[in-house]
Design a protein around this motif. Structure first.
Motif, mmCIF file in Angstrom:
data_model
loop_
_atom_site.group_PDB
_atom_site.id
_atom_site.type_symbol
_atom_site.label_atom_id
_atom_site.label_comp_id
_atom_site.label_asym_id
_atom_site.label_seq_id
_atom_site.Cartn_x
_atom_site.Cartn_y
_atom_site.Cartn_z
ATOM 1 N N THR A 64 1.197 -15.910 -4.473
ATOM 2 C CA THR A 64 1.838 -14.754 -5.103
ATOM 3 C C THR A 64 2.417 -13.778 -4.085
ATOM 4 O OG1 THR A 64 -0.210 -13.428 -5.255
ATOM 5 C CG2 THR A 64 0.324 -14.876 -7.117
ATOM 6 N N ILE A 65 1.741 -13.570 -2.974
ATOM 7 C CA ILE A 65 2.201 -12.530 -2.048
ATOM 8 C C ILE A 65 3.467 -12.944 -1.291
ATOM 9 C CG2 ILE A 65 -0.130 -11.602 -1.819
ATOM 10 C CD1 ILE A 65 -0.249 -12.781 0.994
ATOM 11 N N TYR A 66 3.785 -14.240 -1.322
ATOM 12 C CA TYR A 66 5.025 -14.704 -0.702
ATOM 13 C C TYR A 66 6.106 -15.004 -1.744
ATOM 14 C CZ TYR A 66 2.298 -15.165 3.572
ATOM 15 O OH TYR A 66 1.509 -14.908 4.661
ATOM 16 N N ALA A 67 5.747 -14.987 -3.026
ATOM 17 C CA ALA A 67 6.689 -15.358 -4.078
ATOM 18 C C ALA A 67 7.821 -14.356 -4.227
ATOM 19 C CB ALA A 67 5.953 -15.520 -5.407
ATOM 20 N N ALA A 68 7.499 -13.062 -4.084
ATOM 21 C CA ALA A 68 8.506 -12.002 -4.209
ATOM 22 C C ALA A 68 7.943 -10.742 -3.578
ATOM 23 C CB ALA A 68 8.849 -11.752 -5.672
ATOM 24 N N ASP A 120 0.841 -1.201 0.000
ATOM 25 C CA ASP A 120 0.000 0.000 0.000
ATOM 26 C C ASP A 120 0.874 1.249 0.000
ATOM 27 O OD1 ASP A 120 0.909 0.372 2.599
ATOM 28 O OD2 ASP A 120 -0.891 -0.438 3.525
ATOM 29 N N THR A 121 0.243 2.410 0.062
ATOM 30 C CA THR A 121 0.974 3.669 -0.044
ATOM 31 C C THR A 121 1.938 3.892 1.122
ATOM 32 O OG1 THR A 121 -0.908 4.792 1.007
ATOM 33 C CG2 THR A 121 -0.813 4.806 -1.402
ATOM 34 N N SER A 122 1.711 3.196 2.223
ATOM 35 C CA SER A 122 2.613 3.346 3.373
ATOM 36 C C SER A 122 3.805 2.400 3.295
ATOM 37 C CB SER A 122 1.848 3.087 4.678
ATOM 38 O OG SER A 122 1.514 1.708 4.788
ATOM 39 N N GLY A 123 3.784 1.501 2.293
ATOM 40 C CA GLY A 123 4.863 0.539 2.147
ATOM 41 C C GLY A 123 4.588 -0.799 2.802
ATOM 42 N N THR A 124 3.430 -0.948 3.435
ATOM 43 C CA THR A 124 3.055 -2.229 4.043
ATOM 44 C C THR A 124 2.778 -3.252 2.950
ATOM 45 O OG1 THR A 124 2.082 -1.141 5.970
ATOM 46 C CG2 THR A 124 1.421 -3.418 5.551
ATOM 47 N N GLU A 125 3.393 -4.428 3.064
ATOM 48 C CA GLU A 125 3.207 -5.461 2.044
ATOM 49 C C GLU A 125 2.097 -6.430 2.445
ATOM 50 O OE1 GLU A 125 6.160 -7.166 -0.124
ATOM 51 O OE2 GLU A 125 7.436 -5.386 -0.204
ATOM 52 N N ALA A 126 1.493 -7.026 1.426
ATOM 53 C CA ALA A 126 0.382 -7.949 1.654
ATOM 54 C C ALA A 126 0.756 -9.071 2.610
ATOM 55 C CB ALA A 126 -0.085 -8.521 0.319
ATOM 56 N N ASP A 142 2.566 -9.062 5.084
ATOM 57 C CA ASP A 142 2.683 -8.622 6.473
ATOM 58 C C ASP A 142 1.327 -8.427 7.152
ATOM 59 O OD1 ASP A 142 5.477 -8.548 6.225
ATOM 60 O OD2 ASP A 142 5.394 -6.544 5.347
ATOM 61 N N LEU A 143 0.261 -8.571 6.388
ATOM 62 C CA LEU A 143 -1.084 -8.401 6.932
ATOM 63 C C LEU A 143 -1.661 -9.757 7.332
ATOM 64 C CD1 LEU A 143 -2.519 -5.903 4.271
ATOM 65 C CD2 LEU A 143 -1.625 -5.343 6.547
ATOM 66 N N PRO A 144 -2.462 -9.824 8.384
ATOM 67 C CA PRO A 144 -3.116 -11.093 8.732
ATOM 68 C C PRO A 144 -4.049 -11.541 7.614
ATOM 69 C CG PRO A 144 -4.017 -9.277 10.019
ATOM 70 C CD PRO A 144 -2.813 -8.735 9.316
ATOM 71 N N LYS A 145 -4.283 -12.832 7.524
ATOM 72 C CA LYS A 145 -5.071 -13.366 6.403
ATOM 73 C C LYS A 145 -6.496 -12.832 6.360
ATOM 74 C CE LYS A 145 -3.136 -17.531 4.489
ATOM 75 N NZ LYS A 145 -3.461 -18.882 4.001
ATOM 76 N N ASP A 146 -7.029 -12.435 7.510
ATOM 77 C CA ASP A 146 -8.403 -11.940 7.526
ATOM 78 C C ASP A 146 -8.478 -10.418 7.352
ATOM 79 O OD1 ASP A 146 -7.307 -11.224 9.943
ATOM 80 O OD2 ASP A 146 -8.943 -11.999 11.184
ATOM 81 N N HIS A 147 -7.371 -9.795 6.985
ATOM 82 C CA HIS A 147 -7.375 -8.337 6.815
ATOM 83 C C HIS A 147 -8.180 -7.969 5.562
ATOM 84 C CE1 HIS A 147 -5.983 -4.201 6.375
ATOM 85 N NE2 HIS A 147 -5.489 -4.290 7.609
ATOM 86 N N PRO A 148 -9.041 -6.965 5.656
ATOM 87 C CA PRO A 148 -9.897 -6.612 4.512
ATOM 88 C C PRO A 148 -9.133 -6.154 3.273
ATOM 89 C CG PRO A 148 -10.065 -4.964 6.275
ATOM 90 C CD PRO A 148 -9.351 -6.141 6.849
ATOM 91 N N ASP A 149 -7.884 -5.709 3.422
ATOM 92 C CA ASP A 149 -7.128 -5.249 2.261
ATOM 93 C C ASP A 149 -6.751 -6.376 1.304
ATOM 94 O OD1 ASP A 149 -7.350 -2.710 3.202
ATOM 95 O OD2 ASP A 149 -5.224 -2.447 3.714
ATOM 96 N N HIS A 150 -6.859 -7.618 1.760
ATOM 97 C CA HIS A 150 -6.608 -8.756 0.873
ATOM 98 C C HIS A 150 -7.774 -8.980 -0.100
ATOM 99 C CE1 HIS A 150 -2.979 -10.307 2.738
ATOM 100 N NE2 HIS A 150 -3.543 -10.347 3.924
ATOM 101 N N GLU A 151 -8.952 -8.525 0.267
ATOM 102 C CA GLU A 151 -10.171 -9.039 -0.344
ATOM 103 C C GLU A 151 -10.273 -8.801 -1.845
ATOM 104 O OE1 GLU A 151 -13.606 -11.327 -0.313
ATOM 105 O OE2 GLU A 151 -11.855 -11.152 0.990
ATOM 106 N N MET A 152 -9.946 -7.615 -2.336
ATOM 107 C CA MET A 152 -10.119 -7.343 -3.758
ATOM 108 C C MET A 152 -9.294 -8.313 -4.606
ATOM 109 S SD MET A 152 -9.538 -3.846 -6.005
ATOM 110 C CE MET A 152 -7.739 -3.826 -5.811
ATOM 111 N N ASN A 153 -8.025 -8.461 -4.273
ATOM 112 C CA ASN A 153 -7.153 -9.356 -5.032
ATOM 113 C C ASN A 153 -7.513 -10.821 -4.805
ATOM 114 O OD1 ASN A 153 -4.736 -7.502 -6.112
ATOM 115 N ND2 ASN A 153 -5.341 -6.787 -4.101
#
Length: 208
Positions: A178-182, A142-148, A150-161
Motif C-alpha cells: 500500500t505505501i508504494y501504491a500511491a 506525517d505532519t511534516s509531510g514525510t511519507e511512509a 521514505d522511511l526505512p523498513k525498521d522505522h518505528p512509525d511503520h509499526e501501528m499500520n
C-alpha cells in the motif's frame, strides 16, 4: 455588464471541464471520493445487515458498538461509500473489536472504500465483495509531510499500520504494497488480481 460577467463565468467553466478531461480516471475517482465524503458515519440496520456509509472518525467506534449491542442479530457490515478515516487511533482498535465479535464485511458492486475504509474492510471475519466494488489504497504521511515509503523498513512509525495488517491478514506484505501504491495525497484502486493476491477477500469475488 451582465453579459460580460456571464462570459467570464462560462470561460471559467470551460477551463474546469478541460482540466478534468486530462485527469486520469483513477485520480478523478479519488478526487470525487474526497470531495463527497461526509465527516460522519451513518449506520442503517436491515435484518442481519448493518449498512455503513461515510468517513470514519473518533465517534464511529461508540456508534458502531451501540448499534451492534442493540441489534445482536447483525452478522455483516455492508460498506457503501467509506472513503477513509480521520482517526486511525480510533479506527484500528474498532477494527480489532469487529474481528473479535466475528462480524463479516461485504462490498456491493457499487461500494467504494479507500484508505482507512479499506483497513476497516479487512476487519471482517469473512470478507466478501461483488464485481465492481472499488478498494483504494495509498501511503500515509506525517505532519511534516514525510511519507511512509521514505522511511526505512525498521522505522518505528511503520509499526501501528504494519502490525494491524499482520493481525488481520496473518502477514504484513499488504502493508508494504500500500505505501508504494500511491502517494499520500492520491489513491490507487486495486485490480481484482491484486485483491485476490493479498487475500483481501475470503471468498471468490461475486458476479452480481
Amino acid at each position: 455588464m451582465k453579459k460580460k460577467i456571464s462570459l467570464i463565468i462560462l470561460s471559467i467553466m470551460i477551463v474546469i471541464v478541460g482540466v478534468f478531461a486530462f485527469i486520469p480516471q483513477s485520480r478523478m475517482m479519488a478526487y470525487s471520493v474526497f470531495i463527497n465524503s461526509k465527516e460522519i458515519t451513518e449506520f442503517r440496520v436491515d435484518g442481519e445487515m448493518l449498512f455503513m456509509n461515510g468517513e470514519i472518525n473518533s465517534k464511529t467506534p461508540k456508534q458502531l458498538k451501540k448499534v451492534v449491542s442493540e441489534n445482536p442479530q447483525i452478522t455483516t457490515i455492508v460498506m457503501l461509500e467509506v472513503p477513509g478515516s480521520n482517526d486511525d487511533e480510533a479506527n484500528f482498535p474498532m477494527c480489532s473489536w469487529i474481528r473479535e465479535q466475528g462480524l463479516n464485511t461485504h462490498l456491493t458492486k457499487e461500494s467504494l472504500v479507500a484508505s482507512g475504509g479499506s483497513d476497516f474492510f479487512l476487519a471482517g471475519n469473512e470478507r466478501t465483495m461483488e464485481q465492481g466494488a472499488k478498494i483504494g489504497v495509498h501511503s500515509w504521511s506525517d505532519t511534516s509531510g514525510t511519507e511512509a515509503k521514505d522511511l526505512p523498513k525498521d522505522h518505528p512509525d511503520h509499526e501501528m499500520n504494519r502490525k494491524y495488517i499482520e493481525d488481520m491478514l496473518g502477514k504484513d506484505d499488504f502493508y508494504w504494497y500500500t505505501i508504494y501504491a500511491a502517494p499520500a495525497n492520491d489513491i490507487y484502486f486495486m485490480t481484482e488480481e491484486e485483491i485476490l493476491k493479498y487475500n483481501m477477500v475470503t471468498q471468490p469475488i461475486e458476479n452480481p
